[in-house]
Design an enzyme around this catalytic site. Structure first.
Site, short mmCIF file in Angstrom:
data_model
loop_
_atom_site.label_atom_id
_atom_site.label_comp_id
_atom_site.label_asym_id
_atom_site.label_seq_id
_atom_site.Cartn_x
_atom_site.Cartn_y
_atom_site.Cartn_z
N ASP A 73 -3.58 -1.66 9.81
CA ASP A 73 -3.69 -1.61 8.35
C ASP A 73 -4.42 -2.81 7.76
O ASP A 73 -4.73 -2.84 6.56
CB ASP A 73 -2.28 -1.58 7.72
CG ASP A 73 -1.64 -0.20 7.79
OD1 ASP A 73 -2.37 0.79 7.91
OD2 ASP A 73 -0.39 -0.13 7.72
N LYS A 131 0.85 -1.20 0.00
CA LYS A 131 0.00 0.00 0.00
C LYS A 131 0.88 1.24 0.00
O LYS A 131 2.05 1.20 0.39
CB LYS A 131 -0.95 0.02 1.20
CG LYS A 131 -0.30 0.00 2.59
CD LYS A 131 0.12 1.33 3.16
CE LYS A 131 0.62 1.21 4.60
NZ LYS A 131 1.36 2.37 5.08
O1 C5P Z 1 -1.93 -1.71 14.77
P1 C5P Z 1 -0.47 -2.03 14.58
O2 C5P Z 1 -0.05 -3.20 15.43
O3 C5P Z 1 -0.09 -2.20 13.16
O4 C5P Z 1 0.31 -0.76 15.09
C1 C5P Z 1 1.65 -0.80 15.50
C2 C5P Z 1 1.88 0.30 16.51
O5 C5P Z 1 1.80 1.59 15.89
C3 C5P Z 1 0.87 0.34 17.61
O6 C5P Z 1 1.24 -0.47 18.69
C4 C5P Z 1 0.86 1.80 18.01
O7 C5P Z 1 1.94 2.06 18.87
C5 C5P Z 1 1.14 2.51 16.72
N1 C5P Z 1 -0.10 2.97 16.04
C6 C5P Z 1 -0.76 4.08 16.53
N2 C5P Z 1 -1.90 4.51 15.91
C7 C5P Z 1 -2.38 3.88 14.83
C8 C5P Z 1 -1.71 2.75 14.31
C9 C5P Z 1 -0.57 2.33 14.94
O8 C5P Z 1 -0.33 4.69 17.52
N3 C5P Z 1 -3.50 4.31 14.24
#
Ligand code: C5P
Length: 342
Positions: free
Chosen positions: A155, A19
């Site tokens: 994502d 993406k």
């Molecule tokens: O959701 P994911 O595990 O991919 O996100 C990784 C990290 O990125 C999360 O633990 C968080 O610290 C940060 N994040 C965030 N806000 C988002 C997506 C991700 O703070 N919308």
């Protein structure tokens, strides 16, 4: 006669696209620390390939990874996705062990969503392998799939939905948008060899205390409206300058990756085009009206790197690839080894 669902005869094969964030506005923060976003996301032709086949008589899944980031721990999101698929199946059918082959062509920890895309493809592909694909009697349904995707990562819901979309909330609110019209826009990707975990970038952004940037949000909302109303690739390329600036994580990524700002400037001088950053980076993107234009730019960058007139941050030469935006909704499966005869 058994009424148990029957999976496809051959392996289920999916392309898991990368993406690109054309915009990324950080608009607030949730009490649990996640950031609230407004982002326009497009899928790219650059894709990982995942195949899932039933392992008769075996108890444990097997995962074989080749390409970027191949290693024992790197792809545990695929393992987690298969566990989510088993939970979603909820005993509706046998969920025998799977042999999963993952070819990683998307650089990892690069802002291109490769791991999340693999997870979405694994969630959907595992259900299909067990005969629980979309529209079958045992299909857990879109709501259960979407909840499982959101648990896997911010994502993942975007990739599960497929196609161009505006993403809000933490990433779980996905509004599909029509793809860019006309010739698919070309994209040059340049990824410095530095792993940048998303969590680190958001942590630096939060610590810097920068208030939400209204301009980025406006650009993002405006692009979503333009796509909804029909935007062609030439007009999108005309907006490259404003889009390249519309990423609220640029500052945080630059703090983490020494030399990224200088490298971005050098690329802009070399190509004479605005340089954007996808998501939390460090992948840099350059937007062109067609794939051919992006290929020509890739040759220019590769030559400059080889000549030493352009030097990227990190260990070794950056990954350089010409690809294109693929806007439309994805087909359910790909590859001629995918069969779904019952
Ligand atoms: O959701 P994911 O595990 O991919 O996100 C990784 C990290 O990125 C999360 O633990 C968080 O610290 C940060 N994040 C965030 N806000 C988002 C997506 C991700 O703070 N919308």
């Amino acid at each position: 006669m058994s009424s148990a669902p029957v999976g496809p005869l051959g392996p289920v094969v999916r392309l898991a696209p990368a993406k690109l964030n054309l915009t990324l506005a950080v608009v607030g923060r949730r009490p649990d620390g996640y950031h609230l976003l407004h982002s326009v996301l497009v899928p790219l032709a650059l894709a990982d390939r995942i195949s899932l086949a039933i392992l008769p008589g075996e108890r444990a899944d097997r995962l074989h990874v080749t390409g970027f980031g191949a290693g024992p721990d790197r792809d545990n999101l695929v393992v987690r996705a298969i566990a989510e698929a088993r939970a979603a199946a909820g005993g509706a059918a046998e969920t025998p062990a799977l042999a999963v082959r993952l070819e990683k062509r998307i650089p990892v920890a690069a802002g291109l969503g490769g791991g999340s895309s693999d997870a979405a493809a694994a969630l959907d592909g595992a259900l299909e392998a067990w005969g629980l694909g979309a529209g079958t009697p045992g299909d857990p349904g879109p709501a259960v799939r979407a909840e499982a995707a959101a648990r896997l990562g911010s994502d993942v819901p975007f990739f599960l939905a497929g196609g161009t979309a505006c993403v809000e909330g933490r990433g779980e609110r996905v509004t599909p948008l029509p793809g860019v019209r006309g010739t698919p826009p070309g994209i040059l990707l340049v990824t410095p060899r530095v792993l940048v975990p998303t969590a680190d970038v958001f942590a630096v952004h939060a610590a810097s205390g920068v208030p939400p940037n209204g301009a980025t949000r406006l650009t993002s909302e405006h692009l979503a409206v333009e796509l909804r109303d029909g935007l062609d690739s030439r007009r999108l390329a005309d907006r490259a300058g404003i889009l390249a600036a519309a990423n609220d994580l640029l500052g945080a990524t630059a703090i983490l990756v020494q030399g990224l700002i200088a490298f971005r400037r050098a690329l802009a001088r070399l190509l004479g085009r605005p340089i954007g950053q996808s998501g939390s980076g460090p992948t840099l993107w350059v937007l062109y009206p067609s794939h051919g234009d992006a290929e020509a730019a890739a040759r220019t960058v590769t030559s400059a790197l080889a000549a030493g007139t352009l030097v990227g941050p990190g260990d070794g030469e950056p990954f350089v690839a010409a690809t294109s935006i693929t806007g439309g909704p994805p087909g359910p499966s790909v590859g001629n080894d995918t069969r779904s005869e019952r």
